[in-house]
Design a protein around this motif. Structure first.
Motif, short mmCIF file in Angstrom:
data_model
loop_
_atom_site.label_atom_id
_atom_site.label_comp_id
_atom_site.label_asym_id
_atom_site.label_seq_id
_atom_site.Cartn_x
_atom_site.Cartn_y
_atom_site.Cartn_z
N ASP A 39 -13.09 10.57 -68.63
CA ASP A 39 -12.19 11.07 -69.68
C ASP A 39 -12.92 12.02 -70.62
O ASP A 39 -12.40 13.09 -70.98
N VAL A 40 -14.11 11.62 -71.03
CA VAL A 40 -14.89 12.45 -71.96
C VAL A 40 -15.26 13.77 -71.30
O VAL A 40 -15.14 14.84 -71.91
N LEU A 41 -15.70 13.72 -70.05
CA LEU A 41 -16.07 14.95 -69.36
C LEU A 41 -14.86 15.86 -69.21
O LEU A 41 -14.95 17.07 -69.44
N GLN A 42 -13.73 15.29 -68.85
CA GLN A 42 -12.51 16.09 -68.70
C GLN A 42 -12.15 16.78 -70.01
O GLN A 42 -11.82 17.96 -70.04
N SER A 43 -12.22 16.05 -71.11
CA SER A 43 -11.91 16.63 -72.42
C SER A 43 -12.92 17.72 -72.79
O SER A 43 -12.55 18.76 -73.33
#
Length: 167
Positions: A35-39
């Protein structure tokens, strides 16, 4: 001539695994890391016209990852109390997999900023100056946070476990 979309896709294909590793170690869980990488990639894509033309965009994206991970940890801390893991009376067996689990538990117990410093310094093998640039702080802050984080890990895990990581 490649378009900005193609350049971004090439960058993600080349550096995505490394960025995901940073996110995983900084966040502590694979799902949250994704999730963090996607954001982070979404934010970087919005400004890719500037990032892609300038210097290496990777440090900028790593900084986004670290900042997002710290923000998420702060939100969780505000919303609920995070239980702490009590260290075992004896360190876990020294097999690599077990040691990795013990270290991950220790990393999760650290403050987000301390966790980020250790991940950047030791897993990503950055110098103090590179970590300071990524985190947007001084080299002295990186040094003090590293010292405090290692001392906390020694308290949580025991000196022999922390020492065996460096071996």
């Amino acid at each position: 001539m490649t378009s900005g979309v193609d350049e971004f896709a090439e960058f993600v294909a080349a550096r995505g695994t490394s960025l995901l590793r940073t996110a995983h170690l900084t966040c502590g869980s694979p799902g949250e890391a994704e999730d963090v990488l996607q954001s982070a990639l979404e934010r970087a894509y919005r400004h890719w016209d500037r990032l892609g033309r300038g210097d290496d965009p990777e440090p900028y994206i790593r900084r986004i990852i670290v900042n997002l991970a710290i923000s998420r940890a702060r939100r969780r801390a505000i919303m609920r109390l995070i239980p702490t893991h009590t260290p075992p009376e004896r360190p876990a067996a020294r097999e690599d997999v077990e040691l990795r689990h013990v270290l991950m538990d220790g990393l999760r117990a650290l403050a987000p900023r301390q966790r980020a410093v250790l991940v950047l310094r030791f897993w990503e093998d950055m110098t103090e100056a590179q970590a300071a640039k990524t985190l947007g702080c001084s080299v002295g802050t990186v040094k003090s946070q590293t010292s405090k984080a290692l001392a906390r890990l020694r308290t949580l895990l025991g000196e022999d476990v922390v020492h065996s990581v460096g071996s």
